[in-house]
Design an enzyme around this catalytic site. Structure first.
Site, short mmCIF file in Angstrom:
data_model
loop_
_atom_site.label_atom_id
_atom_site.label_comp_id
_atom_site.label_asym_id
_atom_site.label_seq_id
_atom_site.Cartn_x
_atom_site.Cartn_y
_atom_site.Cartn_z
N ARG A 1 -64.45 -48.08 0.48
CA ARG A 1 -65.59 -48.82 -0.07
C ARG A 1 -66.92 -48.34 0.49
NH1 ARG A 1 -63.84 -54.41 2.15
NH2 ARG A 1 -63.36 -52.97 3.83
N GLN B 1 -88.82 -62.41 15.56
CA GLN B 1 -89.60 -62.07 14.38
C GLN B 1 -89.17 -60.68 13.90
OE1 GLN B 1 -93.81 -62.91 15.07
NE2 GLN B 1 -94.31 -60.84 14.47
N ARG C 1 -98.92 -44.44 12.86
CA ARG C 1 -99.18 -45.83 13.28
C ARG C 1 -98.95 -45.89 14.78
NH1 ARG C 1 -98.98 -49.83 8.92
NH2 ARG C 1 -98.41 -48.79 6.99
N LYS D 1 -89.35 -54.30 21.17
CA LYS D 1 -89.18 -53.93 19.78
C LYS D 1 -87.82 -53.22 19.62
CE LYS D 1 -94.09 -53.07 19.07
NZ LYS D 1 -95.12 -52.07 18.86
N ASP E 1 -106.42 -47.92 14.56
CA ASP E 1 -105.67 -46.98 15.40
C ASP E 1 -106.54 -45.79 15.81
OD1 ASP E 1 -103.54 -48.66 15.19
OD2 ASP E 1 -102.32 -47.33 13.95
#
Length: 178
Positions: A23, A46, A59, A72, A168
């Site tokens: 599958r 979050q 970024r 993170k 930035d």
């Protein structure tokens, strides 16, 4: 999941362990017990997604200052990125060191970024998406960053920058006294 230590104290590359059959495959992308066993903060509160239309988009380099404990967990869900962490924790054994990892939708790697480490990436393909799980709520008063081309860090971005925000672009160069 397979955790591989990086050159930065407390940062990991995380590989999925795929269970494949006719599958397709199944894989766990997160487990509190496995993260805690590595000493990683595992209270993600979050999730964010970044969509980037052009390769070369940059970024970063962003972080939250103490007392924020923003971690993170970064994963590229479409396309490819050159992902960079710089250790800005003055008490760390890897202070001012950097690590760069290519995260792609094909390799399915994730990168765990510890608190007070600057993070940024450059897209390597058009139409790239990046998913972040965040270990603390965004707190604007603790928001910080350093310039992506700061000579202190000697980051060699793979492409010319085709897109970057004014914010930035105006980030300061590193000052160890701050």
């Amino acid at each position: 999941m397979k955790f591989t230590k990086t050159a930065i104290e407390g940062a990991f590359i995380i590989e999925l362990e795929l269970h494949e059959d006719a599958r397709g495959f199944f894989a766990r992308t997160f487990c509190v017990k496995e993260f805690e066993a590595q000493g990683a903060i595992a209270n993600f509160v979050q999730c964010n997604i970044s969509s980037n239309w052009r390769k070369g988009t940059l970024r970063g380099m962003h972080y939250q200052v103490f007392p924020s404990q923003e971690t993170k967990l970064v994963r590229c869900t479409r396309g490819a990125i050159y992902d960079v962490i710089v250790d800005l924790r003055s008490h760390s054994t890897t202070y001012l060191e950097r690590v760069a990892v290519e995260l792609t939708s094909d390799n399915r790697y994730a990168l765990y970024v510890p608190p007070q480490c600057a993070h940024g990436f450059q897209t390597l393909e058009d139409n790239t998406e990046v998913l972040y799980q965040m270990g603390d709520f965004y707190q604007p008063k603790y928001d910080a960053g350093v310039h992506y081309s700061d000579p202190t860090f000697k980051i060699e971005w793979p492409l010319s920058v085709t897109g970057i925000s004014e914010r930035d672009l105006s980030l300061p160069f590193f000052n160890p006294r701050l």
